[in-house]
Design a protein around this motif. Structure first.
Motif, mmCIF file in Angstrom:
data_model
loop_
_atom_site.group_PDB
_atom_site.id
_atom_site.type_symbol
_atom_site.label_atom_id
_atom_site.label_comp_id
_atom_site.label_asym_id
_atom_site.label_seq_id
_atom_site.Cartn_x
_atom_site.Cartn_y
_atom_site.Cartn_z
ATOM 1 N N GLY A 42 0.842 -1.412 0.003
ATOM 2 C CA GLY A 42 -0.040 -0.268 -0.168
ATOM 3 C C GLY A 42 0.856 0.952 0.337
ATOM 4 N N ILE A 43 2.174 1.209 0.637
ATOM 5 C CA ILE A 43 2.899 2.396 1.041
ATOM 6 C C ILE A 43 3.005 2.403 -1.159
ATOM 7 C CG2 ILE A 43 4.584 3.574 1.778
ATOM 8 C CD1 ILE A 43 2.509 3.533 3.610
ATOM 9 N N MET A 44 3.906 1.767 -1.106
ATOM 10 C CA MET A 44 4.807 1.730 -2.749
ATOM 11 C C MET A 44 4.061 2.425 -3.849
ATOM 12 S SD MET A 44 7.556 1.355 -1.253
ATOM 13 C CE MET A 44 8.936 0.552 -0.486
ATOM 14 N N PHE A 45 2.293 1.410 -3.333
ATOM 15 C CA PHE A 45 1.185 1.393 -4.779
ATOM 16 C C PHE A 45 1.086 3.107 -4.525
ATOM 17 C CE2 PHE A 45 -3.652 1.687 -6.044
ATOM 18 C CZ PHE A 45 -2.723 1.300 -7.298
ATOM 19 N N GLY A 46 1.154 4.171 -3.809
ATOM 20 C CA GLY A 46 0.678 5.256 -3.971
ATOM 21 C C GLY A 46 1.030 6.422 -4.230
ATOM 22 N N PRO A 47 2.650 6.540 -4.283
ATOM 23 C CA PRO A 47 3.549 6.851 -4.508
ATOM 24 C C PRO A 47 3.626 6.720 -6.592
ATOM 25 C CG PRO A 47 4.331 7.154 -2.317
ATOM 26 C CD PRO A 47 3.496 6.082 -3.453
ATOM 27 N N ILE A 48 3.547 5.558 -6.582
ATOM 28 C CA ILE A 48 4.141 4.971 -7.839
ATOM 29 C C ILE A 48 2.628 5.082 -8.822
ATOM 30 C CG2 ILE A 48 4.356 2.794 -9.656
ATOM 31 C CD1 ILE A 48 6.615 1.493 -7.245
ATOM 32 N N ILE A 49 1.940 4.910 -9.007
ATOM 33 C CA ILE A 49 0.214 5.171 -9.922
ATOM 34 C C ILE A 49 -0.092 6.179 -9.727
ATOM 35 C CG2 ILE A 49 -1.681 4.444 -7.511
ATOM 36 C CD1 ILE A 49 -1.186 3.034 -11.265
ATOM 37 N N GLY A 50 -0.447 7.166 -8.277
ATOM 38 C CA GLY A 50 -0.687 8.568 -8.054
ATOM 39 C C GLY A 50 -0.311 9.523 -9.325
ATOM 40 N N PRO A 51 0.424 9.996 -9.836
ATOM 41 C CA PRO A 51 1.193 10.685 -11.216
ATOM 42 C C PRO A 51 0.448 10.421 -12.469
ATOM 43 C CG PRO A 51 3.502 10.384 -9.966
ATOM 44 C CD PRO A 51 2.316 9.389 -9.063
ATOM 45 N N ILE A 72 0.527 10.207 -20.006
ATOM 46 C CA ILE A 72 -0.206 8.952 -20.045
ATOM 47 C C ILE A 72 0.778 7.371 -20.092
ATOM 48 C CG2 ILE A 72 -2.000 7.553 -21.499
ATOM 49 C CD1 ILE A 72 -3.320 9.015 -19.112
ATOM 50 N N GLU A 73 1.383 7.618 -21.518
ATOM 51 C CA GLU A 73 2.511 6.437 -21.863
ATOM 52 C C GLU A 73 3.613 6.723 -20.521
ATOM 53 O OE1 GLU A 73 5.415 5.271 -25.164
ATOM 54 O OE2 GLU A 73 3.560 6.597 -25.435
ATOM 55 N N THR A 74 4.220 8.065 -20.663
ATOM 56 C CA THR A 74 4.740 8.372 -18.886
ATOM 57 C C THR A 74 4.702 7.142 -17.848
ATOM 58 O OG1 THR A 74 5.547 10.077 -19.698
ATOM 59 C CG2 THR A 74 5.799 9.193 -16.718
ATOM 60 N N GLY A 75 2.771 7.627 -17.343
ATOM 61 C CA GLY A 75 2.817 6.342 -16.823
ATOM 62 C C GLY A 75 2.561 4.999 -16.717
ATOM 63 N N PHE A 76 2.810 4.766 -18.100
ATOM 64 C CA PHE A 76 2.209 3.359 -17.851
ATOM 65 C C PHE A 76 4.397 2.838 -18.060
ATOM 66 C CE2 PHE A 76 -1.307 3.288 -20.551
ATOM 67 C CZ PHE A 76 -1.585 2.887 -19.954
ATOM 68 N N LEU A 77 5.174 3.551 -18.431
ATOM 69 C CA LEU A 77 6.466 3.626 -17.975
ATOM 70 C C LEU A 77 7.579 3.310 -16.455
ATOM 71 C CD1 LEU A 77 8.608 5.577 -21.454
ATOM 72 C CD2 LEU A 77 7.871 2.858 -20.932
ATOM 73 N N MET A 78 6.541 3.629 -15.971
ATOM 74 C CA MET A 78 6.731 3.814 -14.268
ATOM 75 C C MET A 78 5.618 2.574 -13.996
ATOM 76 S SD MET A 78 7.636 6.753 -13.743
ATOM 77 C CE MET A 78 7.995 7.074 -11.618
ATOM 78 N N GLY A 79 4.448 2.157 -14.380
ATOM 79 C CA GLY A 79 3.992 1.255 -14.289
ATOM 80 C C GLY A 79 5.147 -0.160 -13.759
ATOM 81 N N PRO A 80 6.100 -0.730 -14.828
ATOM 82 C CA PRO A 80 6.824 -1.857 -13.993
ATOM 83 C C PRO A 80 7.506 -1.967 -13.042
ATOM 84 C CG PRO A 80 7.145 -1.188 -16.577
ATOM 85 C CD PRO A 80 6.379 -0.449 -15.948
ATOM 86 N N ARG A 81 7.857 -0.807 -12.195
ATOM 87 C CA ARG A 81 8.102 -0.119 -11.218
ATOM 88 C C ARG A 81 7.570 -0.701 -10.330
ATOM 89 N NH1 ARG A 81 10.468 3.702 -12.283
ATOM 90 N NH2 ARG A 81 13.078 3.415 -12.013
ATOM 91 N N GLY A 82 6.710 -0.591 -10.199
ATOM 92 C CA GLY A 82 5.213 -0.897 -9.367
ATOM 93 C C GLY A 82 4.460 -2.251 -9.428
ATOM 94 N N VAL A 120 12.134 0.491 -18.092
ATOM 95 C CA VAL A 120 11.155 -0.831 -18.261
ATOM 96 C C VAL A 120 11.803 -1.760 -17.351
ATOM 97 C CG1 VAL A 120 9.586 -2.911 -18.634
ATOM 98 C CG2 VAL A 120 9.257 -0.660 -19.782
ATOM 99 N N VAL A 121 13.531 -2.261 -17.604
ATOM 100 C CA VAL A 121 14.142 -3.193 -16.660
ATOM 101 C C VAL A 121 14.732 -3.316 -15.505
ATOM 102 C CG1 VAL A 121 15.882 -5.030 -16.493
ATOM 103 C CG2 VAL A 121 14.554 -4.593 -18.884
ATOM 104 N N SER A 122 15.189 -1.391 -15.851
ATOM 105 C CA SER A 122 15.487 -0.385 -15.015
ATOM 106 C C SER A 122 14.650 -0.280 -13.420
ATOM 107 C CB SER A 122 16.514 0.819 -14.923
ATOM 108 O OG SER A 122 15.565 1.400 -15.036
#
Length: 492
Positions: free
Chosen positions: A127-136, A283-293, A343-345
């Motif tokens: 929960g703590i990690m999910f918010g900052p990653i999906i928020g933007p 939107i695409e930036t959000g998808f590229l941040m998705g693998p971190r989550g 994506v990998v990093s």
């Protein structure tokens, strides 16, 4: 956890909506930043209050009240007519939201036996990690699809669900009457608020070139000094300093501070790099941040089962090494590259975060008495948030300064003796015609190098934190909690 996700999500979801809010509320660029600053400062001041309020009115009552207050404040933010109202409502939101995370963490520790603590902290960490990653990403989609008010109004159904579930399931706890240390709280509030103001406004005011920043620094140091002396000498201190005798807890505070620096600074750097330098839409930036989550979620499922079987310190070291290696990969980024390294990093970094966060939360509270649990989780949240502020301020400052330095170095090395440069000038019809394009290219490359400098700095900080892990003690040989401690924890 529903309440936790709602609060953590709100720390980042409003960031992308600021330009739209600025236009709608008629605020200047400096004024609109108070929408973020007011929330951060209010949250920082209110976090240490959680322990006292929890003892005074009960954890159940406080958690239910905080959910109601946060939800109502979100509604008010969504219908705010001017900047003054928005800042006021954000202060209320920050005060109520500050209590949600430590109360939820303490409750999850109390209702789970020690052998399941790792699994419960894995759920909490998700929960703590999910918010900052999906928020933007969520904030950008809501703003583009509806308008900026939707980023606040989306909390209403979540808050209602959280309240209903907590009202039905939350157990009562023992109420303990203790005096409120107004002087101690006042000194701590001055120290924390001044530090947050320093971190938030430092870059915009050119740091210590401004008298205002010096004032914040002096207030922060003075407030903290007086607070510590008062807590050691007072018969009724605001925070019981005895909990800092626990080595695991203190070491955990240091490590979560470093984790806050490296975790949230990366989340702050990537979106502007992807959008401003590489030209990706929101939107695409959000998808590229998705693998971190995704990496974080996967690792927390795995590490929740491993914590009880293996030494948690080994898991923390493995996670730190993964995070450090992912930051090394990010130092190899270029303006023209495929999305695969991103994506990998991101996947590796998210995976490493889970291996650090879950066992660290378990070890930090494994040996501390349950009577300090709410105060300890409040302090843990406060230190993590301060680390977040330090990290974001640090990378923002390094980014701005290194961009200027890198541009100067590139300009010095750009000479007419270079064959590719002569060809570029000839193809463009002369030096005057291509001067603007050359300046733009150097600005872009200087900015990219500045991002790489930040990634390298975060990599060094990550690897330097490794020796601290060995200060943690394994809780395996600790005696089981006494009947008094179990009764205090469960409120029975």
């Amino acid at each position: 956890m529903v309440a936790v996700v709602m609060q953590v999500l709100d720390t980042t979801i409003a960031n992308v909506a600021l330009p739209h809010m600025r236009a709608s509320l008629g605020a200047s660029q400096d004024e609109i930043n108070w929408v973020l600053t007011s929330y951060i400062v209010a949250s920082a001041i209110a976090t240490p209050l959680t322990g006292w309020f929890s003892d005074r009115i009960g954890r159940r009552t406080l958690l239910l009240g905080a959910v109601v207050g946060f939800t109502v404040a979100s509604l008010l933010c969504g219908i705010a007519a001017n900047l003054t109202q928005m800042v006021l409502y954000r202060v209320i939101q920050g005060v109520c939201g500050a209590m949600l995370v430590p109360l939820a963490q303490a409750t999850m520790m109390d209702i789970n036996p020690r052998e399941k603590l790792g699994q419960s902290m894995a759920i909490f960490g998700a929960g703590i990690m999910f918010g900052p990653i999906i928020g933007p990403t969520l904030g950008g989609w809501l703003t583009e699809t509806f308008n900026w008010r939707a980023v606040f109004l989306v909390n209403l159904p979540v808050g209602i669900i959280a309240f209903v579930m907590l009202f039905a399931l939350m157990p009562n706890t023992v109420i303990k009457i203790r005096k409120f240390d107004f002087f101690g709280f006042g000194m701590l509030a001055v120290a924390v608020a001044s530090l947050q103001m320093l971190l938030d406004r430092g870059q915009g005011l050119d740091w210590f070139e401004s008298p205002e920043i010096w004032l914040y620094l002096l207030l922060s140091i003075s407030g903290l000094w007086v607070f510590v002396i008062h807590c050691f000498t007072s018969s009724n201190p605001f925070i019981d300093m005895a909990m800092f005798k626990d080595r695991n807890f203190v070491t955990g505070l240091v490590l979560i501070f470093v984790t806050g620096i490296t975790l949230f600074s990366g989340l702050a750097l990537l979106p502007p790099m992807l959008q401003n330098l590489m030209g990706f839409p929101v939107i695409e930036t959000g998808f590229l941040m998705g693998p971190r989550g995704i990496g974080t979620m996967l690792s927390m499922v795995i590490v929740g089962r491993l914590v009880g079987k293996y030494d948690p310190r080994i898991l923390i070291i493995a996670g730190t090494l993964l995070m450090g290696y992912s930051l090394y990969m990010m130092t190899q980024f270029t303006v023209v590259m495929s999305t695969t390294p991103i994506v990998v990093s991101g996947l590796l970094q998210g995976f490493g975060m889970g291996f650090v966060f879950v066992p660290l939360n378990s070890l930090a509270f494994a040996t501390i008495s349950s009577k300090y649990r709410v105060e300890a989780t409040s302090m843990f949240s406060l230190v993590r948030n301060v680390g977040q502020g330090v990290g974001i301020s640090l990378v923002t400052t390094v980014l701005a300064q290194m961009q200027v330095i890198n541009y100067g170095e590139l300009a010095e090395r750009l000479t007419l003796d270079s064959g590719p440069l002569r060809d570029f000038i000839a193809a463009g019809g002369g030096l005057q015609n291509v001067a603007g394009a050359l300046s733009g290219m150097m600005t872009q490359q200087a900015a990219m190098l500045a991002f790489l400098d930040d990634f390298q700095l975060m990599m060094i900080v990550t690897f330097l934190s490794l020796p601290i892990v060995f200060l943690l003690r394994s809780p395996k040989n600790k005696a089981p909690p006494t009947a008094e401690e179990r009764a205090h924890a469960m409120g029975e």
